[in-house]
Design an enzyme around this catalytic site. Structure first.
Site, PDB file in Angstrom:
ATOM      1  CD  GLU A 159      -2.921  -0.922   2.458  1.00  0.00           C
ATOM      2  OE1 GLU A 159      -2.555  -0.222   3.423  1.00  0.00           O
ATOM      3  OE2 GLU A 159      -3.955  -1.609   2.461  1.00  0.00           O
ATOM      4  CD  GLU A 247      -4.417  -5.317   3.668  1.00  0.00           C
ATOM      5  OE1 GLU A 247      -3.244  -5.566   3.315  1.00  0.00           O
ATOM      6  OE2 GLU A 247      -4.694  -4.435   4.509  1.00  0.00           O
TER       7      GLU A 247
END
Ligand code: MG
Length: 408
Positions: A159, A247
């Site tokens: 991320e 995710e």
């Protein structure tokens, strides 16, 4: 001689058989990206579902679940067709200081290969651009070790935070992809998008075009992210951007809070209708809403319902009800017949060897015949009008028969 298995996706939920079950990777083989979708070796659009492991960092608690027994359990009990190994990198206890993190990842990858499911090797960092050379070296080794296995997907940046796609993430991705592609020409590579994988729109405006089989990650937490992120994601998909939800959580974005049931359901429907592959965060027993496991749950799987948190219970149900990659194949004196049940599509596909004459009979649990047909080629039965319950399908030819039950 076996008939080629062309069908895609079926559900294992309530589905068992007296024949031979094949694993997801046996059926789908090498994956590729075509437009905005993942396709299998036969060219069918496919999607996979499973859990993500927690950060692998030494001393953080989640590392104890990096075991082959856990992979085996989530495959067999959760119906997982994919898992994600989230290797902590630069934070305390991460790979840069503790090489044991790589060993943990390899344990999961080796187990996924043994179980015939897909696996994401995730460089779980929020600052990957600061560790480019280490990332290149790591993925070079992973590609050399696993590049020939169709099981593996590389996720090169978990991320990114509030950094530029054009000036930071994309140049980093190009540099790592080049290293992987020198060794492994085809396995899917997943690239993170800015703002914790929510600025998928910036990717859509300037995607990576120099390489094939590149996908992008969008992450959501149902307690925080709502319709606006589905709208943004759909816009990107419409522009041809392939998205993997590597995710997602049922709770708030920081991992806390209670399960947001309504929003989770909205997200699941969104992922289902867009055939998005996804991994639920996270297989861990830390005391927070996103954990799938209660404190001290066994590190060897074999979890009872009591071992799962509300989030883990829901995630398991979602994964079990996903479009699973199982197929029933039976050799009746070497006359191969494949039967595939796709719960999501309400259909049963029966595929005999070309030209082979077969009988098909569908009965309810009381033995009342609902459908009977003779066929020589592929036949599809709709289960749409069936009331929920247990059904028995029997397929036979002059050499023998196969029987199995499924739950509508
Ligand atoms: Mg390869």
């Amino acid at each position: 001689m076996r008939v080629k298995i062309l069908f895609g996706i079926i559900s294992l939920i309530g589905f068992w058989n007296i024949g031979l079950s094949q694993n997801p990777v046996d059926i789908h083989g090498q994956l590729a990206i075509s437009g905005s979708k993942i396709i299998n070796e036969s060219g069918d659009t496919v999607s996979f579902a499973g859990p993500s492991f927690f950060w692998s960092n030494t001393g953080w608690g989640g590392e104890k679940y990096y075991k082959k027994e856990v992979v085996s359990w989530v495959k067999n009990d959760w119906g997982a067709t994919i898992v994600r190994a989230a290797m902590g990198v630069d934070d305390n206890g991460g790979y840069l200081t503790y090489p044991a993190n790589k060993t943990r990842v390899k344990t999961i990858v080796d187990a996924a290969i043994a179980e015939g499911i897909y696996v994401i090797i995730d460089w779980h960092s929020h600052h990957a651009e600061d560790y480019l050379s280490q990332s290149q070296a790591f993925f070079k080794e992973m590609a050399e070790t696993y590049g020939d296995y169709p099981n593996v997907l590389y996720e090169i940046y978990n991320e990114p935070l509030k950094v530029s796609w054009n000036n930071v993430v994309k140049p980093y991705a190009d540099s790592v992809i080049r290293v992987i592609r020198d060794i492994d020409p085809d396995n899917i590579i997943i690239v993170g998008s800015p703002n914790w994988c929510q600025r998928i729109d910036t990717v859509a405006d300037n995607p990576i075009t120099s390489y094939d089989n590149i996908a992008y990650s969008m992450h959501f937490y149902a307690g925080t992210h709502t319709q606006w992120l589905r709208d943004r994601t759909l816009q990107a998909i419409t522009k041809g951007i392939p998205i993997i939800v590597s995710e997602w959580g049922t709770v708030l974005a920081d991992g806390s809070g209670d399960v947001a049931y309504t929003e989770t359901n909205a997200w699941v429907e969104f992922m289902r209708s867009n055939k998005l592959t996804h991994c639920n965060w996270a297989l861990n027993d830390k005391s927070e809403g996103a954990s799938a496991l209660k404190y001290n749950a066994s590190t060897l799987g074999n979890w009872s319902a009591n071992s799962l948190t509300p989030s883990g219970t829901l995630a398991r149900e979602i994964i079990k009800n996903w479009e699973h990659s199982y197929v029933t194949i039976e050799d009746i004196s070497e006359h191969t017949i494949a039967v595939l049940y796709t719960q999501a599509n309400n259909s049963i596909a029966i595929e005999p060897m070309a030209g082979e004459h077969i009988h098909i009979s569908l009965c309810d649990i009381n033995g009342r015949e609902l459908f009977h047909n003779q066929a020589q080629y592929n036949t599809e039965i709709s289960t749409e009008s069936l009331t929920p319950g247990v059904y028995i399908l029997r397929v036979w030819n002059s050499n023998g028969s196969m029987t199995f039950k499924f739950v509508k």
